[in-house]
Design an enzyme around this catalytic site. Structure first.
Site, mmCIF file in Angstrom:
data_model
loop_
_atom_site.group_PDB
_atom_site.id
_atom_site.type_symbol
_atom_site.label_atom_id
_atom_site.label_comp_id
_atom_site.label_asym_id
_atom_site.label_seq_id
_atom_site.Cartn_x
_atom_site.Cartn_y
_atom_site.Cartn_z
ATOM 1 N N HIS A 44 7.668 65.699 -13.084
ATOM 2 C CA HIS A 44 8.091 64.826 -14.182
ATOM 3 C C HIS A 44 6.904 64.244 -14.938
ATOM 4 C CE1 HIS A 44 11.487 62.663 -16.049
ATOM 5 N NE2 HIS A 44 10.591 61.733 -16.305
ATOM 6 N N ASP A 46 6.208 62.515 -18.970
ATOM 7 C CA ASP A 46 6.862 62.051 -20.202
ATOM 8 C C ASP A 46 5.987 62.165 -21.439
ATOM 9 O OD1 ASP A 46 9.626 61.134 -19.980
ATOM 10 O OD2 ASP A 46 8.877 59.844 -18.380
ATOM 11 N N GLU A 147 16.232 64.499 -18.876
ATOM 12 C CA GLU A 147 16.372 63.324 -18.017
ATOM 13 C C GLU A 147 17.534 62.452 -18.472
ATOM 14 O OE1 GLU A 147 13.167 60.472 -17.953
ATOM 15 O OE2 GLU A 147 13.624 59.891 -15.894
ATOM 16 N N HIS A 174 20.237 58.790 -16.458
ATOM 17 C CA HIS A 174 19.029 57.967 -16.505
ATOM 18 C C HIS A 174 19.481 56.597 -16.007
ATOM 19 C CE1 HIS A 174 15.517 55.742 -18.238
ATOM 20 N NE2 HIS A 174 14.944 56.708 -17.563
ATOM 21 N N HIS A 220 17.407 58.721 -10.078
ATOM 22 C CA HIS A 220 18.177 57.861 -10.996
ATOM 23 C C HIS A 220 19.677 57.755 -10.696
ATOM 24 C CE1 HIS A 220 15.312 56.609 -14.191
ATOM 25 N NE2 HIS A 220 14.704 57.747 -13.946
ATOM 26 N N HIS A 241 11.229 62.743 -9.517
ATOM 27 C CA HIS A 241 10.223 61.668 -9.513
ATOM 28 C C HIS A 241 10.768 60.441 -8.787
ATOM 29 C CE1 HIS A 241 12.659 61.042 -13.081
ATOM 30 N NE2 HIS A 241 12.056 59.925 -13.421
ATOM 31 N N ASP A 310 5.241 61.068 -12.797
ATOM 32 C CA ASP A 310 5.845 60.204 -13.823
ATOM 33 C C ASP A 310 4.800 59.716 -14.826
ATOM 34 O OD1 ASP A 310 8.038 59.107 -15.068
ATOM 35 O OD2 ASP A 310 8.514 57.661 -13.502
HETATM 36 ZN ZN LIG Z 1 12.762 58.431 -14.797
#
Ligand SMILES: [Zn+2]
Ligand SMILES: *[C@@H]1O[C@H](CO)[C@@H](O)[C@H](O)[C@H]1NC(C)=O
Ligand SMILES: *[C@@H]1O[C@H](CO)[C@@H](O)[C@H](O)[C@H]1NC(C)=O
Ligand SMILES: *[C@@H]1O[C@H](CO)[C@@H](O)[C@H](O)[C@H]1NC(C)=O
Length: 420
Positions: A44, A46, A147, A174, A220, A241, A310
């Site tokens: 993961h 971003d 996600e 999420h 999540h 993650h 992450d």
């Molecule tokens: Zn997340």
């Protein structure tokens, strides 16, 4: 005499610290050697979200060779020996019932464009075979994970279309419930449960993901959803993650009984580096991250461990792990703690390759089964931004025709009352 003693002490201290750093160098040398033999696969990152936030996805205005406002850029990727990355196609929960699908498509698009713009660095990838091919070419295999189920707008057709665009995992939620699954905040008590886990449509989605070969990501979601998916999925699951709940009791982390079930089903938990999930506080050290690796290994075996840093999705990272260039230090730390070469390679990439390969096998074994085309019941997704085309006797189309009927009746009554 005294000065001689001091000199001796000085020498001894100097030598021992020298010996310590020599050992550290050896661990790092070994770490880099292992990372040249097995790809580091991270679950993961971003960066695509940073591209939207900082540049509104105008990639032409960005140079990933020099970008300094992110945890991730090309020099850092090279230094960190990043073999493969699941780039996150993330859009916030605020987009749910609004423009979530469009925004997600734009995040998928920006990953494709990133690979096109830097073909020496990235290779777009959708399979375990692609990951190994990219690794042989010294490129970072670039996969996509979406996600949050809000990105699908409760549509199996959208799920399948995203698979065609290269998406290889979906995080079921999420930090918001979808019309078919509860998110982790339900377990904190701050949000009510809406589905007691997965709704019947949520279960349809799991079956369809197995059929497609789309990995199911349980980061999540509530513990109830974790258990339901572990009960029914034909393919092993991932936590892209998440860290260990026993080390830091945050509801985003994975409890021991789930870790054991992940091992029984041959899945993977990719350790998150976010301070708040590592130590349950604002600060953390590299060794705190290694504690999560050790714990998961102890409870469920080395076969379920992976990396899910992450980066660029979090605001606080442990001392020494500030950006993606630093990941080899975790590998060196594990070697220092006595992990064998094979154990390190499992965590680096072999476990994820196994899980993805299994999902591909399940997909191939289900070749010939029909796509599920039964839509979510209209009442479960009724909202002002959704029309009801295709649903008989439901929604705005229906209420409009009711309105028209009423108007016609009123008009007729008016005409009848009007003296001729
Ligand atoms: Zn997340
Ligand atoms: C990849 O890098 C290694 C080590 O630097 C080098 O030996 C190898 O030739 C490179 N392979 C390709 C396909 O560029
Ligand atoms: C993990 O699963 C494997 C294979 O099913 C099993 O052999 C092993 O004992 C398990 N490890 C732990 C720590 O439970
Ligand atoms: C799946 O089925 C199609 C058509 O029946 C066939 O052409 C294809 O080779 C099959 N793929 C696998 C992986 O079995």
């Amino acid at each position: 005499m005294l000065s001689k003693f001091i000199l001796a002490l000085y020498l001894a201290l100097g030598l021992s610290s020298c010996a310590a750093s020599l050992a550290e160098d050896q661990h790092m040398t070994r770490a880099l050697q292992l990372m040249s033999e097995t790809p580091l696969i991270d679950g993961h990152n971003d960066l695509p979200w940073q591209l939207r936030k900082q540049f509104n996805n105008e990639l032409n205005k960005v140079d990933l060779n020099t970008l300094e406002t992110t945890h991730t850029n090309i020099p850092k990727i090279k230094e960190g020996r990043l073999g493969a990355q699941f780039w996150s196609a993330y859009v916030p929960c605020e987009t749910q019932y609004k423009d979530a699908v469009r925004q997600t498509l734009e995040q998928i698009d920006v990953v494709h464009r990133m690979c096109q713009k830097y073909p020496e660095t990235f290779m777009f990838a959708t399979s375990s075979q692609d990951i190994m091919e990219a690794f042989r070419m010294n490129k970072t295999a670039s996969l996509i994970g979406v996600e949050g189920g809000h990105s699908l707008d409760s549509s199996l057709g959208t799920l399948r279309t995203m698979y065609h665009l290269g998406v290889r995992y979906l995080t079921l939620t999420h930090s918001c419930n979808t019309p078919w699954a509860d998110n982790w905040l339900v377990d904190t008590g701050s949000e009510p449960s809406q589905h007691n886990g997965l709704s019947p449509f949520g279960k349809q989605l799991i079956v369809e993901m197995n059929r497609l070969g789309m990995l199911i990501d349980l980061a999540h979601v509530t513990v109830k959803v974790m258990n339901q998916v572990l009960d029914m999925s034909k393919a092993p699951v991932i936590f892209s993650h998440s860290s260990a709940y026993s080390i830091c009791p945050h509801k985003r982390n994975v409890p021991d009984d789930i870790l054991k079930r992940v091992n029984e089903t041959r899945g993977i938990v990719m350790v998150n580096f976010y301070n708040d999930y590592v130590t349950c506080s604002k600060t953390a050290k590299l060794s705190d991250v290694a504690d999560h690796f050790d714990h998961i290994k102890k409870v469920a075996g080395v076969g379920i461990i992976g990396f899910g840093g992450d980066y660029d999705g979090v605001t606080r990272l442990p001392e020494g792990l500030e950006d993606v260039s630093k990941v080899p230090k975790v590998v060196a730390e594990l070697l220092k703690r006595g992990w064998t070469d094979e154990e390190v390679k499992a965590a680096l990439g072999k476990n994820l390759l196994r899980v993805l390969g299994e999902a591909e096998k399940v997909r191939d074994s289900l070749n010939g089964t029909n796509p599920d085309d039964v839509p979510i019941p209209y009442e479960e997704v009724k909202n002002t931004c959704r029309t009801s085309y295709g649903y008989p006797n439901a929604g705005p189309a229906h209420s409009l025709s009711t309105l028209a009927l009423l108007l016609t009746l009123a008009l007729q009554a008016l005409i009848a009352l009007t003296p001729s």
